[in-house]
Write a protein that holds these residues in place. Structure first.
Motif, PDB file in Angstrom:
ATOM      1  N   ARG A 142       0.820  -1.213   0.000  1.00 27.58           N
ATOM      2  CA  ARG A 142       0.000   0.000   0.000  1.00 27.58           C
ATOM      3  C   ARG A 142       0.852   1.261   0.000  1.00 27.58           C
ATOM      4  O   ARG A 142       0.429   2.308  -0.504  1.00 27.58           O
ATOM      5  CB  ARG A 142      -0.956  -0.017   1.180  1.00 27.58           C
ATOM      6  N   ASP A 146       0.225   4.123  -2.626  1.00 26.84           N
ATOM      7  CA  ASP A 146       0.070   5.529  -2.230  1.00 26.84           C
ATOM      8  C   ASP A 146       0.869   6.441  -3.173  1.00 26.84           C
ATOM      9  O   ASP A 146       0.409   7.528  -3.554  1.00 26.84           O
ATOM     10  CB  ASP A 146       0.549   5.740  -0.790  1.00 26.84           C
ATOM     11  N   GLN A 149      -1.049   6.957  -6.211  1.00 28.60           N
ATOM     12  CA  GLN A 149      -2.391   7.516  -5.974  1.00 28.60           C
ATOM     13  C   GLN A 149      -3.499   6.509  -6.288  1.00 28.60           C
ATOM     14  O   GLN A 149      -4.538   6.843  -6.854  1.00 28.60           O
ATOM     15  CB  GLN A 149      -2.589   8.811  -6.773  1.00 28.60           C
ATOM     16  N   GLU A 151      -6.082   3.908  -4.487  1.00 26.07           N
ATOM     17  CA  GLU A 151      -6.721   3.720  -3.186  1.00 26.07           C
ATOM     18  C   GLU A 151      -7.452   2.390  -3.125  1.00 26.07           C
ATOM     19  O   GLU A 151      -8.071   1.959  -4.097  1.00 26.07           O
ATOM     20  CB  GLU A 151      -7.722   4.853  -2.913  1.00 26.07           C
ATOM     21  N   CYS A 153     -10.218   0.330  -0.555  1.00 23.87           N
ATOM     22  CA  CYS A 153     -11.114   0.442   0.604  1.00 23.87           C
ATOM     23  C   CYS A 153     -12.068  -0.755   0.625  1.00 23.87           C
ATOM     24  O   CYS A 153     -12.748  -1.028  -0.364  1.00 23.87           O
ATOM     25  CB  CYS A 153     -11.917   1.733   0.535  1.00 23.87           C
ATOM     26  N   GLU A 339      -8.170  -6.164   2.005  1.00 25.42           N
ATOM     27  CA  GLU A 339      -7.451  -5.018   1.456  1.00 25.42           C
ATOM     28  C   GLU A 339      -5.991  -5.364   1.187  1.00 25.42           C
ATOM     29  O   GLU A 339      -5.431  -4.982   0.153  1.00 25.42           O
ATOM     30  CB  GLU A 339      -7.532  -3.841   2.427  1.00 25.42           C
TER      31      GLU A 339
END
Length: 369
Positions: A142, A146, A149, A151, A153, A339
Motif C-alpha cells: 500500500r 500511495d 495515488q 486507493e 477500501c 485489502e
C-alpha cells in the motif's frame, strides 16, 4: 510446506503458527527508497487484531510488529523486508484434546491426510493468525500504491441475511461501526443478530466488498495472468473465503448482453471511459480504468461452542464441544486482510506489466528520450 509464497515479482512469504513463538512475513521485490517504518505497518495490523470488540475473539494480543531487515534510516533498501509479530497470549491447553479428533469445519482432517502430522494448537498454520503476515506485507504494497495515488477500501456489506442499504452507506461510517459496515442502521441490526448467535453458541458469515480506485488501464495479462484471476486467487487464499466475484459477478449470469455491456464514452478529461461498470473495472483480464470492485463471501466461524458430531483418530463417532477463544464472526477483522491481498495482487501485476511495451522500456532506460 509448499504454497506459502505469493507473487511473481513483488513476493510475500508468510510463516509461523498460531501458538508458536510468532508469525511474520518476508517481502521480496520491493523497490528501494520507499519511506517505511513500523507505524506504517502497525496501523493496518491494529484493524485486524483480536480483542477489540465483543464480536471478536477475546484473545488479547498487542500484535506489535518489528521490522528486522530491509529498511535503513526509514527507507526500504531494495533487499528482503522481514517482519515479525510475537505471540504473547497463547493458551495451548485449550486445544490439547483436539489432537485426537477432527473439528467440523476445520482443516484438522485434511492436514493429517496431507502431512500425517499437525500442530493442533489453535489450528497451527491454518489459523486465522497466519493473516498477520499478509496484512504486514500488504502494508508495504500500500505504500507503493500511495505513491501511485491508487486507493483501496473494503467494508462489510452483509452479515447473515442482513445487508447494507447502499443509499445510506458512507465510507466515513466504516470505522464507526464495530463490525465495519458503512450503513450504521444495518450495523445495529447485524449487531443484534450477532448477539443472538452468540447467546445460542453459534456463529455467522458475511460478505466483504473491496473497491480499488485510481488503477490505470491495461494492468493484467490477457490469458492465464488475468488481473481478475489474480485478485480471485489472492482473496480466495484467505482461509474462510468460499466465493469471490468481480463487478456484477453471479448477477451477470441473469442479465442480458444489452444490460451487462458497459458503453464506452469520452469523459470530461478527453479520456476513454465507461458510462457504467458492470464489469467491475476489468475487461479481458486487464484493468479498464474504472474502479475495480470485488466481493468475498466468508463462511461462519467453524469454532462454535455447540455440541457437534465428529470422529476421532480411532474411527469412533463422538460428540465434541470446542473450547478456546473464537470470533463469532470473521468478516469485521477480515476487512484488513482483503485489502492487503488486493494490494499485493495489484502491485505484483503492475510490476509484471512494466515490461509489456517497448516504448516505455526505452523511455525508462534511455536518458536521451
Amino acid at each position: 510446506m509448499a504454497g506459502s509464497i505469493y507473487g511473481d515479482i513483488f513476493k510475500v512469504s508468510t510463516w509461523g503458527e498460531s501458538h508458536g513463538k510468532g508469525v511474520g512475513v518476508v517481502v521480496d521485490g520491493c523497490p528501494a527508497g520507499i519511506c517505511l517504518c513500523e507505524e506504517d505497518v502497525q496501523k493496518f495490523l491494529d484493524r485486524r487484531k483480536p480483542g477489540e470488540t465483543k464480536y471478536a475473539t477475546p484473545r488479547k494480543e498487542a500484535d506489535e510488529v518489528e521490522i528486522l531487515s530491509g529498511v535503513f534510516e526509514g527507507r526500504t533498501t531494495g533487499t528482503p523486508i522481514s517482519m515479525i509479530v510475537r505471540n504473547t497470549s497463547q493458551r495451548s491447553q485449550d486445544y490439547t484434546e483436539i489432537a485426537s479428533y477432527y473439528r467440523p469445519g476445520h482443516a484438522d482432517f485434511t492436514f493429517d491426510e496431507k502431512y500425517g502430522f499437525r500442530d493442533y494448537r489453535g489450528g497451527g498454520r491454518s489459523s486465522a493468525r497466519e493473516t498477520i503476515g499478509r496484512v504486514a506485507g500488504g502494508a508495504v504494497a500500500r505504500k507503493i500504491l500511495d505513491e501511485l495515488q491508487i486507493e483501496i477500501c473494503a467494508y462489510v456489506t452483509s452479515i447473515g441475511e442482513i445487508e447494507i442499504d447502499r443509499a445510506k452507506m458512507s465510507i466515513d461510517n466504516i470505522e464507526k461501526s464495530p463490525i465495519r459496515m458503512p450503513d450504521l442502521e444495518a450495523s445495529e441490526r447485524a449487531e443484534e443478530f450477532l448477539c443472538e448467535q452468540m447467546r445460542g453458541h453459534d456463529s455467522a458469515g458475511g460478505v466483504i466488498e473491496c473497491v480499488i480506485k485510481g488503477m490505470p488501464a491495461g494492468i493484467g495479462e490477457p490469458v492465464f495472468g488475468k488481473l481478475d484471476a489474480a485478485l480471485a486467487q489472492a482473496v480466495m487464499s484467505v482461509g474462510a473465503v468460499k466465493g469471490v466475484e468481480i463487478g456484477d459477478g453471479f448477477a451477470a449470469a441473469k442479465a442480458s448482453g444489452s444490460y451487462n455491456n458497459d458503453p464506452f464514452c469520452i469523459g470530461p478529461t478527453g479520456n476513454v471511459e465507461k458510462s457504467s461498470n458492470h464489469a467491475g473495472g476489468i475487461l479481458g483480464g486487464m484493468s479498464d480504468g474504472s474502479p475495480i470492485i470485488l466481493r468475498a463471501a466468508f463462511k461462519p466461524t467453524p469454532s462454535i461452542f455447540r455440541e457437534q458430531q465428529t470422529v476421532n483418530k480411532s474411527g469412533e463417532q463422538i460428540c465434541v464441544q470446542i473450547k478456546g477463544r473464537h470470533d463469532p464472526v470473521i468478516v469485521p477483522r477480515a476487512v484488513a486482510v482483503v485489502e492487503a491481498m488486493a494490494a499485493l495482487a495489484v502491485v505484483d501485476k503492475m510490476f509484471v506489466g512494466m515490461t509489456s511495451r517497448m516504448d516505455r522500456i526505452v523511455k525508462f532506460y534511455r536518458s536521451d528520450t
